[in-house]
Design an enzyme around this catalytic site. Structure first.
Site, short mmCIF file in Angstrom:
data_model
loop_
_atom_site.label_atom_id
_atom_site.label_comp_id
_atom_site.label_asym_id
_atom_site.label_seq_id
_atom_site.Cartn_x
_atom_site.Cartn_y
_atom_site.Cartn_z
N GLY A 61 6.69 5.17 8.03
CA GLY A 61 5.82 6.34 8.04
C GLY A 61 5.96 7.08 9.35
O GLY A 61 6.95 6.92 10.07
N GLU A 86 9.54 1.58 10.68
CA GLU A 86 10.56 2.61 10.44
C GLU A 86 9.85 3.94 10.57
O GLU A 86 9.05 4.30 9.70
CB GLU A 86 11.15 2.46 9.03
CG GLU A 86 11.90 1.17 8.78
CD GLU A 86 13.24 1.11 9.49
OE1 GLU A 86 13.62 2.08 10.17
OE2 GLU A 86 13.89 0.06 9.37
N LYS A 97 0.89 -1.17 0.00
CA LYS A 97 0.00 0.00 0.00
C LYS A 97 0.92 1.22 0.00
O LYS A 97 1.48 1.60 1.03
CB LYS A 97 -0.85 -0.02 1.27
CG LYS A 97 -2.19 0.67 1.19
CD LYS A 97 -2.18 2.13 0.84
CE LYS A 97 -1.92 3.03 2.03
NZ LYS A 97 -1.74 4.45 1.61
N GLY A 103 2.30 4.74 12.73
CA GLY A 103 3.04 3.54 13.15
C GLY A 103 2.43 2.94 14.40
O GLY A 103 2.30 1.71 14.51
N CYS A 156 13.56 10.91 6.97
CA CYS A 156 13.45 10.49 8.37
C CYS A 156 14.78 10.68 9.08
O CYS A 156 14.82 10.85 10.29
CB CYS A 156 13.02 9.04 8.42
SG CYS A 156 14.06 7.99 7.41
N GLU A 214 9.31 16.38 15.04
CA GLU A 214 9.79 16.21 13.66
C GLU A 214 9.05 17.17 12.74
O GLU A 214 7.83 17.10 12.63
CB GLU A 214 9.52 14.76 13.23
CG GLU A 214 10.11 14.47 11.87
CD GLU A 214 9.78 13.06 11.38
OE1 GLU A 214 8.60 12.66 11.46
OE2 GLU A 214 10.69 12.37 10.90
P1 NAD Z 1 2.22 8.60 7.24
O1 NAD Z 1 2.40 7.89 8.53
O2 NAD Z 1 1.19 9.66 7.16
O3 NAD Z 1 1.88 7.57 6.08
C1 NAD Z 1 2.72 6.48 5.78
C2 NAD Z 1 1.90 5.41 5.11
O4 NAD Z 1 1.00 4.86 6.08
C3 NAD Z 1 1.02 5.91 3.97
O5 NAD Z 1 0.97 4.93 2.95
C4 NAD Z 1 -0.35 6.06 4.63
O6 NAD Z 1 -1.42 5.97 3.74
C5 NAD Z 1 -0.32 4.87 5.58
N1 NAD Z 1 -1.21 4.99 6.73
C6 NAD Z 1 -1.58 6.11 7.40
N2 NAD Z 1 -2.41 5.78 8.41
C7 NAD Z 1 -2.55 4.44 8.40
C8 NAD Z 1 -3.27 3.51 9.21
N3 NAD Z 1 -4.01 3.90 10.23
N4 NAD Z 1 -3.16 2.20 8.92
C9 NAD Z 1 -2.39 1.78 7.90
N5 NAD Z 1 -1.72 2.62 7.08
C10 NAD Z 1 -1.78 3.93 7.34
O7 NAD Z 1 3.67 9.15 6.86
P2 NAD Z 1 4.04 10.08 5.64
O8 NAD Z 1 3.57 11.46 5.98
O9 NAD Z 1 3.63 9.44 4.37
O10 NAD Z 1 5.64 10.02 5.72
C11 NAD Z 1 6.39 10.82 6.54
C12 NAD Z 1 6.79 10.07 7.80
O11 NAD Z 1 7.49 8.88 7.46
C13 NAD Z 1 7.77 10.88 8.63
O12 NAD Z 1 7.40 10.81 9.99
C14 NAD Z 1 9.08 10.17 8.43
O13 NAD Z 1 10.00 10.33 9.47
C15 NAD Z 1 8.67 8.76 8.24
N6 NAD Z 1 9.72 8.04 7.52
C16 NAD Z 1 10.49 7.14 8.21
C17 NAD Z 1 11.51 6.47 7.55
C18 NAD Z 1 12.39 5.47 8.26
O14 NAD Z 1 12.97 4.65 7.59
N7 NAD Z 1 12.48 5.51 9.57
C19 NAD Z 1 11.74 6.72 6.20
C20 NAD Z 1 10.94 7.64 5.54
C21 NAD Z 1 9.91 8.29 6.21
#
Ligand code: NAD
Length: 499
Positions: free
Chosen positions: A235, A257, A182, A240, A291, A392
């Site tokens: 995410g 992550e 997804k 998470g 991230c 963040e």
């Molecule tokens: P997000 O958490 O909003 O979304 C990430 C993914 O999760 C998307 O595909 C979203 O549709 C899905 N999602 C959201 N809510 C969900 C739920 N309740 N159940 C299942 N799936 C769900 O994050 P974003 O805004 O897309 O990305 C930015 C974040 O990602 C930042 O906090 C960043 O630090 C983190 N990130 C971490 C790493 C790492 O490796 N540690 C790498 C890149 C980004």
């Protein structure tokens, strides 16, 4: 639904080897961050589509060609996929730039690096060896096998879709699992384009499936689906946490992550010119939307004025512009909500009393049009308790925090809920070792920043996540151990006691 311009492209999911819209027939629009305009549409999936995809993945895992392949054959398929990604690198890079505003200068290189994950884990597929255990029972033979888990649900964010996808699917497939991914609703297109390459690489249908849509509509049902055995999620921290809670209800494993607020620490004995570049790469590369951003720049008090000045001078030269232009160094923020969030955090920094040393708003340049641009912003005079030091931002906003000595740097560096990465700039080897040991972070970079490799584990301490991606240990995240006992005796001992 609004009427779409004829130039808007339609992308479909791949489920069981077929290109499919959502069952509801609905689409989501995806915007180009440079123009702010809709350029493509993707299926808006919900639980029904997820069920379709997971069942296809489960079927491919349980019967037919895929489970019958030897690990060596699986490895060859992965390497072929890596080749195809390399052959399609220009097209994939352009799609990514259009969809999420990453720089073509970075994407051109990044997409060419992505195949390495498929080569590495393809090579590892047939080197996963169980053990013969010399058990303390002479009439028994005991050995272990590593077996795949089943269907893996992968959920990825918008900031580096292709790379983060590869980090999950290369080890998961090498281990023999099947996938439903997804992607982010804000940047799904590159994932859909990769899905088209699976058939050409020779993967059986159903091994790799996609479901696009909103987190709650498609991500939630994927995590909850009883046939999904593990969730590999990248995410934000809040999402998470929801994923973890929901996976716990299904008693399934997760790798998470999540976010970071990493300290990038500059000592007075550092090569300051190099450290300036390290600070820049920590926060303005990828428009700070990474991230591992070194968003807390800890600078030793004795050099804080001199270093801040050098940094501001260098950052002022950053070329902001069209991400499709090879010369651009800072592109737009990827999504409209994120653009607003970054600007709000700049207001928070100001209201907390931090001093704006550079930027602090949107650039006033007509050639940037309606793009979601934020000026590279540097705050001085930040203390580690301020919100801009603790939360963040995920944008081009840097907080400079002064420190006294090694112990102070360690205390400030670790005084945060996150623990993803840390940078240390020093010419002292003992100090480099001490800092590397004491900093609570999954990755520590010394005299460099933002280095990653398919061979080296990536992941967070504390609230930055659980589990590791990349490196040999990543494949074990997608395997389970079976212990097999064989009796070598023709007698069965007393059945009422533990053997
Ligand atoms: P997000 O958490 O909003 O979304 C990430 C993914 O999760 C998307 O595909 C979203 O549709 C899905 N999602 C959201 N809510 C969900 C739920 N309740 N159940 C299942 N799936 C769900 O994050 P974003 O805004 O897309 O990305 C930015 C974040 O990602 C930042 O906090 C960043 O630090 C983190 N990130 C971490 C790493 C790492 O490796 N540690 C790498 C890149 C980004």
């Amino acid at each position: 639904m609004t009427s779409l311009s004829p130039s808007v492209e339609t992308y479909l999911n791949t489920i069981a080897g077929q290109a499919v819209p959502s069952r509801s027939g609905e689409f989501l629009e995806t915007q180009n961050p440079f123009t702010g305009q809709t350029w493509a549409r993707i299926p808006a999936c919900n639980g029904e589509d997820v069920d379709h995809a997971v069942n296809a993945a489960h079927k491919a895992f349980s019967e037919g060609e895929w489970p019958a392949l030897t690990p060596t054959q699986r490895g060859k398929l992965l390497r072929r996929l890596g080749d195809l990604i390399g052959e399609n690198a220009d097209r994939l890079a352009q799609l990514e730039v259009q969809d999420n505003g990453k720089l073509i200068a970075e994407m051109g290189l990044q997409v060419r690096y992505v195949p390495e994950w498929f080569y590495y884990f393809g090579g590892l597929a047939d080197k996963i060896e169980g053990h013969v255990i010399p058990v303390d029972k002479p009439d028994m033979f005991n050995y272990t096998r590593y077996e795949p888990l089943g269907v893996i649900g992968c959920i990825i964010p918008w900031n580096s879709p292709l790379l983060l996808l590869a980090w999950k699917i290369a080890p998961a497939l090498a281990a023999g699992n099947t996938i439903v991914v997804k992607p982010s609703e804000f940047a799904s297109v590159s994932t859909l384009a990769i899905a088209e390459l699976f058939e050409e690489a020779g993967f059986p249908p159903g091994v790799f499936n996609t479901v696009t849509g909103l987190g709650a509509d498609a991500g939630g049902p994927l995590v909850e689906h009883p046939l999904v055995r593990k969730v590999a999620f990248t995410g934000g921290e809040m999402s998470g946490q929801k994923v973890y809670e929901s996976a716990a209800r299904g008693l399934k494993g997760v790798t998470l992550e999540l976010g970071g607020k990493s300290p990038n620490i500059v000592f007075e004995d550092a090569n300051l010119d190099n450290a300036v570049k390290g600070a820049i790469s920590g926060i303005f590369a990828a428009t700070g939307q990474t991230c591992i951003a070194g968003s807390r720049l800890l600078v030793q008090k004795s050099i804080v004025d001199e270093f801040s000045e050098k940094l501001v001078d260098f950052a002022k030269t950053a070329r902001i512009g069209d991400p499709m232009n090879e010369e651009t160094q800072v592109g737009p923020v990827t999504t409209r909500p994120q653009f607003q969030k970054v600007l709000d955090y700049i207001d928070v920094g100001r209201s907390e009393g931090a001093e704006v040393l550079l930027g602090g708003g949107t650039p006033d340049a007509p050639e940037l049009g309606d793009g979601w641009f934020v000026q590279p912003t540097i705050f001085g005079n930040v203390n580690n308790q301020m919100r801009i030091a603790q939360e963040e931002v995920f944008g081009p906003v840097l907080s400079i925090i002064p420190f006294e000595d090694d112990d102070d740097a360690i205390a400030i560096g670790n005084d945060i809920v996150y623990g993803l990465a840390a940078g240390v700039w020093t010419q002292s080897i003992p100090r480099a070792f001490k800092m590397s040991e004491k900093l609570q972070a999954g990755m520590v970079w010394v005299n460099t920043y933002r280095a990653v490799s398919y061979m080296s584990p990536f992941g967070g301490y504390k609230r930055s996540g659980l589990g590791r991606e990349s490196g040999q240990e990543a494949i074990y995240e997608f395997l389970q151990t079976k212990s097999v006992w064989m009796s070598l005796s023709d007698k069965v001992a007393n059945p009422f006691v533990l053997r």
